[in-house]
Scaffold this active site. Structure first.
Site, short mmCIF file in Angstrom:
data_model
loop_
_atom_site.label_atom_id
_atom_site.label_comp_id
_atom_site.label_asym_id
_atom_site.label_seq_id
_atom_site.Cartn_x
_atom_site.Cartn_y
_atom_site.Cartn_z
N VAL A 8 38.95 38.61 39.78
CA VAL A 8 39.67 39.39 39.75
C VAL A 8 39.69 40.96 39.04
O VAL A 8 40.85 40.87 38.08
CB VAL A 8 40.90 39.59 40.73
CG1 VAL A 8 40.20 38.00 42.15
CG2 VAL A 8 41.80 38.49 39.90
N SER A 9 40.03 42.16 39.81
CA SER A 9 40.50 42.79 39.47
C SER A 9 41.65 43.55 38.98
O SER A 9 42.04 44.22 38.12
CB SER A 9 39.91 44.33 39.60
OG SER A 9 38.12 43.96 40.28
N THR A 10 42.59 43.16 39.46
CA THR A 10 44.18 43.62 39.74
C THR A 10 45.12 41.81 39.92
O THR A 10 43.79 40.94 39.82
CB THR A 10 44.37 44.34 40.68
OG1 THR A 10 44.29 43.74 42.14
CG2 THR A 10 43.57 45.57 40.65
#
Length: 191
Positions: A8-10
Site C-alpha cells: 500500500v502507498s501510505t
C-alpha cells in the site's frame, strides 16, 4: 511455492484486502511494504526476491502493487523469468507460467518501448523546431552580458571579495564561479 507480495502507498491504507486475496489462493508466505511504489528501497520486495527459488510463483493482487511503472514491472518480470520464477496477478488474471501470460508481458514490453521511442522522437522534433526559431532551451542566464562583464571586472580588479561581488550582483557564489570558469575557458579556447 506460491509467495505473495502486497503493498500500500501510505500508512493510512490497509493491506487486509490484499492479504486475504493472497491467502485465499494458497500463498504460503506474504511479503509486505507500506510505502509509495516510487520509493526504490522496498524492504519487503527485496526480502521476497532473496527467498525465491526455481519453480516458485510470486502472486500479487494487482500488477501495480509490484512495479513502480510499466518499465519497472517488466524489469522485475525479466528478473523473475531469469530466476525461473513465475508471476501471477489475481485482478488482471495473468500468469507468466502460461504461454498466454508470457505473451501478454511481451506485448506490454513492446508497447512500453514503443511509447518511450515516440516520446523521445517528439521531444527531439520539438527541440529541433525550437532551435530553428532561435530558442536554445535551458535555464536563462542570471545576469545579462553587461552585468556579467561587470562581475568579472570586479573580480579581476581584486578590490572586492567574492561575497561582496555576489551580494552586489544578487547571485550565488556558484553562479559567479560558473561565470569565471566560462570566461577562463573562453580565453584559453577550451570548450
Amino acid at each position: 511455492m506460491l509467495i505473495g507480495y502486497a503493498r500500500v502507498s501510505t500508512d493510512d491504507q490497509n493491506l487486509d484486502l490484499q492479504r486475504d486475496a493472497l491467502k485465499s489462493v494458497g500463498c504460503e508466505r506474504i511479503f509486505e511494504d507500506t510505502m509509495s511504489g516510487a520509493n526504490a528501497d522496498r524492504v519487503g520486495l527485496a526480502e521476497l526476491m532473496n527467498v525465491l527459488r526455481v519453480g516458485d510463483t510470486v502472486v500479487v493482487w494487482r500488477l501495480d502493487r509490484l512495479g513502480r511503472s510499466l518499465k519497472n514491472l517488466i524489469q522485475l518480470v525479466d528478473c523473475l523469468e531469469t530466476a525461473k520464477v513465475g508471476l501471477r496477478s489475481l485482478q488482471e488474471n495473468i500468469d507468466t507460467n502460461s504461454s498466454g501470460g508470457r505473451l501478454v508481458f511481451h506485448l506490454f514490453g513492446a508497447l512500453a518501448e514503443f511509447e518511450h521511442n515516440l516520446v523521445r522522437e517528439r521531444t527531439q522534433a520539438g527541440l529541433v523546431a525550437a532551435r530553428a526559431r532561435g530558442r536554445m532551451g535551458g535555464r536563462p542566464k542570471r545576469l545579462n552580458p553587461t552585468k556579467r562583464a561587470l562581475a568579472l571586472k570586479l573580480h579581476h580588479e581584486r578590490n572586492h571579495t567574492i561575497e561582496e561581488i555576489c551580494k552586489m550582483m544578487d547571485i550565488s557564489k556558484s553562479t559567479l564561479y560558473n561565470y569565471l570558469d566560462k570566461a577562463d575557458s573562453d580565453v584559453t579556447g577550451i570548450a
